[in-house]
Design a protein around this motif. Structure first.
Motif, PDB file in Angstrom:
ATOM      1  N   ARG A  90       0.593  -1.203  -0.190  1.00 47.46           N
ATOM      2  CA  ARG A  90       0.166   0.054   0.105  1.00 47.46           C
ATOM      3  C   ARG A  90       0.812   1.244   0.023  1.00 47.46           C
ATOM      4  O   ARG A  90       1.742   1.040   0.863  1.00 47.46           O
ATOM      5  CB  ARG A  90      -0.760   0.233   1.446  1.00 47.46           C
ATOM      6  N   GLU A 108      -4.642   3.255  -4.517  1.00 39.97           N
ATOM      7  CA  GLU A 108      -3.961   2.874  -2.960  1.00 39.97           C
ATOM      8  C   GLU A 108      -2.699   2.110  -3.189  1.00 39.97           C
ATOM      9  O   GLU A 108      -2.015   2.069  -2.297  1.00 39.97           O
ATOM     10  CB  GLU A 108      -4.969   1.895  -2.272  1.00 39.97           C
ATOM     11  N   HIS A 109      -2.423   1.414  -4.376  1.00 39.21           N
ATOM     12  CA  HIS A 109      -0.793   0.873  -4.623  1.00 39.21           C
ATOM     13  C   HIS A 109      -0.014   1.580  -5.617  1.00 39.21           C
ATOM     14  O   HIS A 109       0.638   0.878  -6.167  1.00 39.21           O
ATOM     15  CB  HIS A 109      -1.286  -0.581  -5.067  1.00 39.21           C
ATOM     16  N   CYS A 137       1.616   9.972  -2.505  1.00 38.09           N
ATOM     17  CA  CYS A 137       0.729   8.804  -2.550  1.00 38.09           C
ATOM     18  C   CYS A 137      -0.272   8.861  -3.863  1.00 38.09           C
ATOM     19  O   CYS A 137      -0.787  10.185  -4.275  1.00 38.09           O
ATOM     20  CB  CYS A 137       0.001   8.444  -1.449  1.00 38.09           C
ATOM     21  N   GLU A 141       0.350   4.431   1.281  1.00 34.59           N
ATOM     22  CA  GLU A 141       0.424   5.086   2.245  1.00 34.59           C
ATOM     23  C   GLU A 141       1.316   4.337   3.241  1.00 34.59           C
ATOM     24  O   GLU A 141       1.894   5.099   4.232  1.00 34.59           O
ATOM     25  CB  GLU A 141      -1.099   4.943   2.859  1.00 34.59           C
ATOM     26  N   ASP A 142       1.263   2.965   3.521  1.00 32.30           N
ATOM     27  CA  ASP A 142       2.233   2.325   4.338  1.00 32.30           C
ATOM     28  C   ASP A 142       3.573   2.653   4.008  1.00 32.30           C
ATOM     29  O   ASP A 142       4.546   2.895   4.664  1.00 32.30           O
ATOM     30  CB  ASP A 142       1.825   0.810   4.121  1.00 32.30           C
TER      31      ASP A 142
END
Length: 405
Positions: A343, A371-372, A360, A345-346
């Motif tokens: 991800r 999201e990826h 992001c 964000e991670d």
């Protein structure tokens, strides 16, 4: 915010979205931070001396330049742009087809003000420049998003999307596209699709906003014709900017389009900011008419080509190849990376701990997603910083993958 102020806010203000890039500037300017986030030119390539040489225009024309200017723009600069853009436009635009704006994002802002009622729709790439789509959203626009591949927008999907929207009673006003070295995707719209896009706009009765801030920053391949030059129906509004080919601090850009549309946008601009800084316009004009723009462009292109190559070399050296997908841009400022098993964000949070920043992907999707995926700007950091930053990013990716098991 107090309850009193909250209660007085407009409906628009209550739903407004901030720019995530601007919101994170306090993070990326921390000492020691390596930033691949903002789409910023390298200040080391700014033509400071050449630009300063034009300052004499203040002594020559100061009584006029320091006064309010006409909203349409500083006439000498418009005359220069008419001549300079003619090869791209297919002809010299007339003065009433050119509007000088405060940055190219103002072109999108004024077009949206001129055409979009709250609830109307704009067609755009499924991943698009968030600075403009957020502004459109804040003015009430919704979006029909069209997927892309390495050759740009899948134009053959537009007609069905517009027909479906209209069958549901929705109003579609214009197509927003970044055909050259897309922000953030890095792809370029193929010639075949450019022709098809102009034909679709004509068939469906839609304006095209051709946003082209990176078109002059081409590293390889042949230049492709602008949508404006392919248009015989007067439906294309072209947006250009000095931000990437001179300096963003000038805040000088331009729109070229149908005179009636330019006039309507000009009236809105009268109330927005009266006029683009006449001082900035005059300094930009002096720089350009002295031959500096054409002389300096090859240096800019060469400088950024080397930076792109440095980033791609670092990708190959440090990132887990089987976990990362991207297209090599043939110009512009950006890489778009997709990590199916991580991800964004991670990864962003883990990279921040290592003093590395990027943007992001989610905010670039007007209707959700991303999201990826994430955007990397290769123009600002030095090659040495790029190497260190991508090394740290590779470490962060492997840590996250190991934690997933």
């Amino acid at each position: 915010m107090s309850d009193t102020i909250q209660g007085l806010l407009s409906q628009s203000a209550r739903g407004i979205k901030p720019s995530p890039i601007r919101e994170m500037f306090h993070l990326i300017r921390k000492p020691g931070m390596i930033s691949f986030a903002g789409g910023m030119p390298d200040p080391d390539i700014f033509p400071v001396e050449q630009f300063h040489q034009g300052a004499d225009i203040l002594l020559e024309e100061g009584r006029d330049i320091l006064q309010y200017g006409v909203t349409e723009g500083y006439t000498p600069l418009k005359e220069f742009l008419s001549r300079w853009t003619a090869p791209k436009m297919g002809r010299e635009p007339s003065m009433n087809e050119i509007l000088i704006t405060s940055g190219s994002s103002q072109v999108a802002d004024l077009l949206t003000r001129a055409t979009v009622d709250r609830g109307d729709y704009v067609v755009c790439e499924e991943t698009s420049f968030l600075g403009n789509t957020i502004n459109m959203y804040n003015q009430g626009a919704n979006f029909l998003t069209i997927p892309c591949d390495e050759n740009g927008m899948l134009v053959d999907k537009i007609s069905d999307a517009v027909d479906q929207a209209r069958s549901e009673g929705k109003k579609v006003k214009f197509i927003y596209t970044i055909p050259n070295f897309h922000n953030p995707l890095g792809c370029t719209l193929s010639l075949e699709r450019r022709k098809e896009l102009v034909a679709v706009a004509k068939d469906k009765g839609l304006i095209i906003l051709e946003d082209d801030p990176y078109g002059c920053v081409r590293f390889e391949g042949d230049e492709l014709p602008t949508l404006y030059s392919l248009d015989d129906a007067g439906l294309v509004l072209y947006a250009g900017s000095f931000s990437k080919i001179l300096a963003p601090g000038t805040r000088v850009a331009w729109a070229i389009g149908p005179k009636d549309l330019i006039r309507t946008m000009t009236v809105f601009k009268q109330g927005v900011d009266t006029c683009t800084s006449v001082v900035a316009q005059a300094l930009v004009y002096k720089y350009c008419q002295s031959g500096n723009l054409d002389a300096f462009l090859p240096k800019i292109v060469s400088h950024y080509r080397a930076k792109r190559d440095a980033m791609e070399a670092a990708f190959a050296k440090y990132l887990p190849k089987e976990e990362v997908e991207y297209v090599t841009p043939k110009g512009g400022f950006f890489y778009w990376l997709t990590t199916p098993n991580i991800r964004a964000e991670d990864l962003f949070q883990r990279c921040l701990e290592k003093k590395v920043a990027f943007v992001c992907g989610a905010p670039f999707f007007p209707n959700g997603g991303g999201e990826h995926s994430f955007r990397m700007c290769f123009t600002f950091a030095s090659p040495e910083e790029t190497d260190r930053g991508i090394k740290a990013m590779g470490e962060a990716m492997r840590e996250l993958l190991a934690e997933k098991g």
